[in-house]
Scaffold this motif. Structure first.
Motif, short mmCIF file in Angstrom:
data_model
loop_
_atom_site.label_atom_id
_atom_site.label_comp_id
_atom_site.label_asym_id
_atom_site.label_seq_id
_atom_site.Cartn_x
_atom_site.Cartn_y
_atom_site.Cartn_z
N ASP A 30 0.83 -1.21 0.00
CA ASP A 30 0.00 0.00 0.00
C ASP A 30 0.86 1.26 0.00
OD1 ASP A 30 -2.19 -1.64 0.10
OD2 ASP A 30 -2.51 -1.42 2.26
N ASN A 31 0.30 2.32 -0.53
CA ASN A 31 1.03 3.59 -0.56
C ASN A 31 0.00 4.72 -0.62
OD1 ASN A 31 3.53 5.08 -0.70
ND2 ASN A 31 3.18 5.43 -2.88
N ALA A 32 0.46 5.94 -0.38
CA ALA A 32 -0.41 7.13 -0.53
C ALA A 32 0.46 8.33 -0.85
CB ALA A 32 -1.20 7.37 0.76
N LYS A 84 5.80 3.84 8.33
CA LYS A 84 6.71 4.78 9.00
C LYS A 84 5.94 5.83 9.82
CE LYS A 84 10.83 7.01 9.04
NZ LYS A 84 12.19 6.62 8.93
N MET A 85 4.80 6.28 9.32
CA MET A 85 4.03 7.31 10.02
C MET A 85 2.91 6.70 10.87
SD MET A 85 5.40 10.16 9.38
CE MET A 85 4.34 11.54 9.69
N ASN A 86 2.89 5.37 10.98
CA ASN A 86 1.83 4.70 11.75
C ASN A 86 0.43 5.14 11.29
OD1 ASN A 86 3.24 3.04 13.51
ND2 ASN A 86 3.84 4.86 14.72
N ILE A 87 0.26 5.24 10.00
CA ILE A 87 -1.04 5.66 9.47
C ILE A 87 -1.94 4.44 9.37
CG2 ILE A 87 -2.21 6.59 7.42
CD1 ILE A 87 0.30 8.38 7.01
N LYS A 103 0.84 16.86 9.43
CA LYS A 103 2.20 16.27 9.48
C LYS A 103 2.27 15.07 8.54
CE LYS A 103 3.36 14.27 13.39
NZ LYS A 103 3.75 12.96 13.72
N GLU A 104 1.27 14.20 8.63
CA GLU A 104 1.22 13.01 7.78
C GLU A 104 1.10 13.42 6.30
OE1 GLU A 104 -0.49 13.53 10.51
OE2 GLU A 104 -0.40 11.75 11.79
N PHE A 105 0.24 14.43 6.06
CA PHE A 105 0.03 14.91 4.69
C PHE A 105 1.36 15.38 4.09
CE2 PHE A 105 -0.64 18.16 1.54
CZ PHE A 105 -1.66 17.66 0.76
N ASN A 106 2.08 16.20 4.85
CA ASN A 106 3.36 16.74 4.34
C ASN A 106 4.35 15.62 4.06
OD1 ASN A 106 2.42 19.32 4.43
ND2 ASN A 106 3.34 19.81 6.41
N TYR A 107 4.36 14.63 4.92
CA TYR A 107 5.29 13.51 4.72
C TYR A 107 4.90 12.73 3.47
CZ TYR A 107 7.69 9.13 5.61
OH TYR A 107 8.48 8.01 5.48
N LEU A 108 3.64 12.39 3.35
CA LEU A 108 3.18 11.60 2.18
C LEU A 108 3.36 12.39 0.89
CD1 LEU A 108 -0.08 10.11 3.74
CD2 LEU A 108 2.04 8.86 3.24
N GLY A 109 3.42 13.71 1.00
CA GLY A 109 3.58 14.56 -0.17
C GLY A 109 5.01 14.95 -0.46
N LEU A 114 -7.57 5.47 4.23
CA LEU A 114 -6.85 6.02 5.38
C LEU A 114 -7.91 6.29 6.45
CD1 LEU A 114 -4.36 8.46 3.59
CD2 LEU A 114 -4.18 5.99 3.95
N VAL A 115 -7.89 5.47 7.50
CA VAL A 115 -8.98 5.43 8.48
C VAL A 115 -9.19 6.78 9.17
CG1 VAL A 115 -9.70 4.34 10.64
CG2 VAL A 115 -8.67 2.95 8.83
N ASP A 116 -8.12 7.52 9.42
CA ASP A 116 -8.26 8.76 10.17
C ASP A 116 -8.70 9.95 9.33
OD1 ASP A 116 -7.75 7.66 12.66
OD2 ASP A 116 -5.59 7.68 12.28
#
Ligand code: FMN
Length: 163
Positions: free
Chosen positions: A29-31, A96-99, A78-84, A112-114
């Motif tokens: 999986d990826n995003a 890595k981000m425990n998403i 934070k997660e958005f910036n990392y995935l982007g 993405l559950v959250d």
């Protein structure tokens, strides 16, 4: 008053930015963060996302012909910036981000559950426009948090601070 005549790389900035999640044919999986996202039909309901071919997610979407558009809120920045900014070529970004993820109900891609809204799509067409390939996704299912209301066939997101 005289107008300036210009060409800009990006002349409109549609909002919200979204997270597109996908699954490769190897089951991984990826995003990634996506700014090129819009409705493109209401009957049947469809959305379109633009993905640059060099993205890791690109081949995954080409192979499995589906993706999920996740609407993220400001507390997911934070997660958005990392995935982007980091590529799935280099890291398992979601781990890595425990998403938190779960399987889509109707498509072979993770949600993405959250994120309060997860729009499950199958690719029914695509057009290579230049830098991006625009994937037209037929909406197969939308998963929404209980706090999201539907008004006149539209998701009411007025209470959410989207990215
Ligand atoms: C605000 C924002 C908007 C972005 N919009 C897009 C987009 O529309 N299409 C795209 O291919 N990449 C876009 N990106 C870049 C990708 O999200 C980024 O290159 C990502 O690391 C690619 O991940 P991947 O290689 O794992 O697929 C955007 C990045 C940010 C921060």
């Amino acid at each position: 008053m005289e107008k300036k005549q210009v060409i800009a790389k990006s002349s409109i900035q549609p909002l919200p930015n979204v997270l597109v999640s996908c699954r490769g044919k190897d089951g991984k999986d990826n995003a990634l963060a996506v700014g090129y996202c819009t409705n493109c039909s209401y009957d049947p309901p469809m959305v379109m996302v633009g993905i640059v071919p060099s993205r890791h997610s690109y081949q995954m979407i080409k192979d499995t012909k589906c993706f999920v558009v996740n609407l993220a809120t400001k507390d997911f920045k934070k997660e958005f910036n990392y995935l982007g900014s980091v590529s799935g070529k280099d890291e398992d970004k979601l781990a890595k981000m425990n998403i938190k993820t779960a399987n889509g109900s109707k498509v072979n891609a993770p949600i993405l559950v959250d994120c309060p809204v997860n729009i499950e799509c199958t690719v029914v067409d695509s057009i290579m426009t230049g830098s991006h390939e625009m994937f037209v996704g037929k909406i197969e299912n939308i998963q929404i948090d209980e706090s999201v209301n539907i008004k006149n066939g539209k998701l009411d997101l007025s209470n959410f601070e989207l990215l």
